[in-house]
Design an enzyme around this catalytic site. Sequence first.
Site, PDB file in Angstrom:
ATOM      1  N   VAL A 127       0.917  -1.268  -0.087  1.00 63.01           N
ATOM      2  CA  VAL A 127      -0.183   0.050  -0.030  1.00 63.01           C
ATOM      3  C   VAL A 127       1.025   1.514  -0.147  1.00 63.01           C
ATOM      4  O   VAL A 127       0.569   2.070  -0.223  1.00 63.01           O
ATOM      5  CB  VAL A 127      -0.648   0.353   1.189  1.00 63.01           C
ATOM      6  CG1 VAL A 127      -2.129  -1.442   0.813  1.00 63.01           C
ATOM      7  CG2 VAL A 127      -0.266   0.003   2.698  1.00 63.01           C
ATOM      8  N   ASP A 128       2.117   0.980  -0.384  1.00 62.97           N
ATOM      9  CA  ASP A 128       3.491   2.156   0.194  1.00 62.97           C
ATOM     10  C   ASP A 128       2.810   3.548  -1.277  1.00 62.97           C
ATOM     11  O   ASP A 128       4.253   4.290  -0.972  1.00 62.97           O
ATOM     12  CB  ASP A 128       4.527   1.229   0.471  1.00 62.97           C
ATOM     13  CG  ASP A 128       5.415   0.804  -0.432  1.00 62.97           C
ATOM     14  OD1 ASP A 128       4.402   0.428  -1.348  1.00 62.97           O
ATOM     15  OD2 ASP A 128       5.681  -0.452   0.203  1.00 62.97           O
ATOM     16  N   HIS A 143      -4.374  -4.031  -2.220  1.00 67.63           N
ATOM     17  CA  HIS A 143      -4.805  -3.562  -1.011  1.00 67.63           C
ATOM     18  C   HIS A 143      -5.097  -2.409  -0.638  1.00 67.63           C
ATOM     19  O   HIS A 143      -4.796  -1.941  -0.324  1.00 67.63           O
ATOM     20  CB  HIS A 143      -3.628  -4.677  -0.085  1.00 67.63           C
ATOM     21  CG  HIS A 143      -3.433  -6.038  -0.118  1.00 67.63           C
ATOM     22  ND1 HIS A 143      -3.083  -6.722   0.159  1.00 67.63           N
ATOM     23  CD2 HIS A 143      -4.584  -7.036  -0.664  1.00 67.63           C
ATOM     24  CE1 HIS A 143      -2.857  -7.863  -0.213  1.00 67.63           C
ATOM     25  NE2 HIS A 143      -3.860  -8.482  -0.340  1.00 67.63           N
ATOM     26  N   CYS A 151     -13.978   7.912   4.658  1.00 64.44           N
ATOM     27  CA  CYS A 151     -15.456   7.570   5.532  1.00 64.44           C
ATOM     28  C   CYS A 151     -16.247   6.459   5.288  1.00 64.44           C
ATOM     29  O   CYS A 151     -16.310   5.978   4.275  1.00 64.44           O
ATOM     30  CB  CYS A 151     -15.855   8.756   5.446  1.00 64.44           C
ATOM     31  SG  CYS A 151     -17.380   8.836   6.189  1.00 64.44           S
ATOM     32  N   CYS A 208     -14.929  12.107  10.390  1.00 61.67           N
ATOM     33  CA  CYS A 208     -15.128  12.187   8.696  1.00 61.67           C
ATOM     34  C   CYS A 208     -15.515  14.605   8.726  1.00 61.67           C
ATOM     35  O   CYS A 208     -16.374  14.274   9.144  1.00 61.67           O
ATOM     36  CB  CYS A 208     -15.753  12.301   7.903  1.00 61.67           C
ATOM     37  SG  CYS A 208     -16.236  12.803   6.155  1.00 61.67           S
ATOM     38  N   GLY A 248       9.235 -10.419  -3.635  1.00 55.86           N
ATOM     39  CA  GLY A 248       9.379 -10.301  -2.030  1.00 55.86           C
ATOM     40  C   GLY A 248       8.064 -10.487  -1.922  1.00 55.86           C
ATOM     41  O   GLY A 248       7.499  -9.468  -0.643  1.00 55.86           O
TER      42      GLY A 248
END
Length: 318
Positions: A127-128, A143, A151, A208, A248
């Site tokens: 997710v980076d 992911h 929200c 939110c 990886g």
Amino acid sequence: MSHPRPGVGMTGFASMAPAPVAQLDPLELEALGLAVNLLGGKRLAVLTGAGLSTDSGIPDYRGPGSAPRNPMTYQEFVASEANRRRYWARNHIGWSHLRHADPNAGHVAIAVLERRGLMTGLITQNVDRLHEDAGSVNVVDLHGRFDQVVCLSNGHTFSRRLIAAILEEINPGFLEAAMASGLVEMAPDADATVEDPELITSFVMAVCPICGGTLKPNFVYFGENVPKDRVSRAYEMVDNAGALLVAGSSLTVQSGLRFVRHAAKADKPVVIINRGTTRGDDFAELKLEVGVSGALDYLARALPDLPWAPAPIGVSSG
């Protein structure tokens, strides 16, 4: 291999500068030669996991030497305000101290393979957003992406930078107190292990800004399903490829393993680059126990051009 542009540095991660490309020994070079022979002449679908980002200073979940972890599930997150407070307190610390990671040589190598027309696309379990920082364009963030917050009430999305600023405003002095306690340890996914319960209970969560609903980082938690459109697009990348290259990933979770099984069922060669056993080893035609970033750097230079491949993808410098 030269770095095409610096990373934007606000992906949410970092604990050290990217590691230099490791020198490959003769046995590793021999193994990579086998990979070149197997993959040469084919367009590749590429699947990456957390092991690729360790050279950017991001802790791994399951690699050799990784500490055991028990990440919060989606069900735990939505079930309890106390759980959400604990999560956001830890995440706020992690974000504040792990937000300057740059892509490493492996991320850059994949972007080069794409520009050369050697890939049908990239599927990443990370997710980076370091692939995008390196210049990759055709990417399925399987992911999700940590630079966004969603929200849960109305689906509004916000930048993580904005939410971090709000959290700092409503929790003055929190970060300083956390680090002064000496009870904080950085963990994967911009998380942090915090052993001081008073710090957790004192933390004020943001809501939110539009509707006051519950906020959650915009990525897939354990116990959540990957959105169907992402899965469909990833399968299309594998279907259009001549081979699947995994880099990886231990393939522990089904969200990534399914693409290895799918490729093997279609008689497409599967090559896995990962230190340690993976759940996909039995489906692989070749398994390489070599450093991921160094291996990708080598492949990006050694794989031949495809005369019938489409024109290279243009990469914006913005």
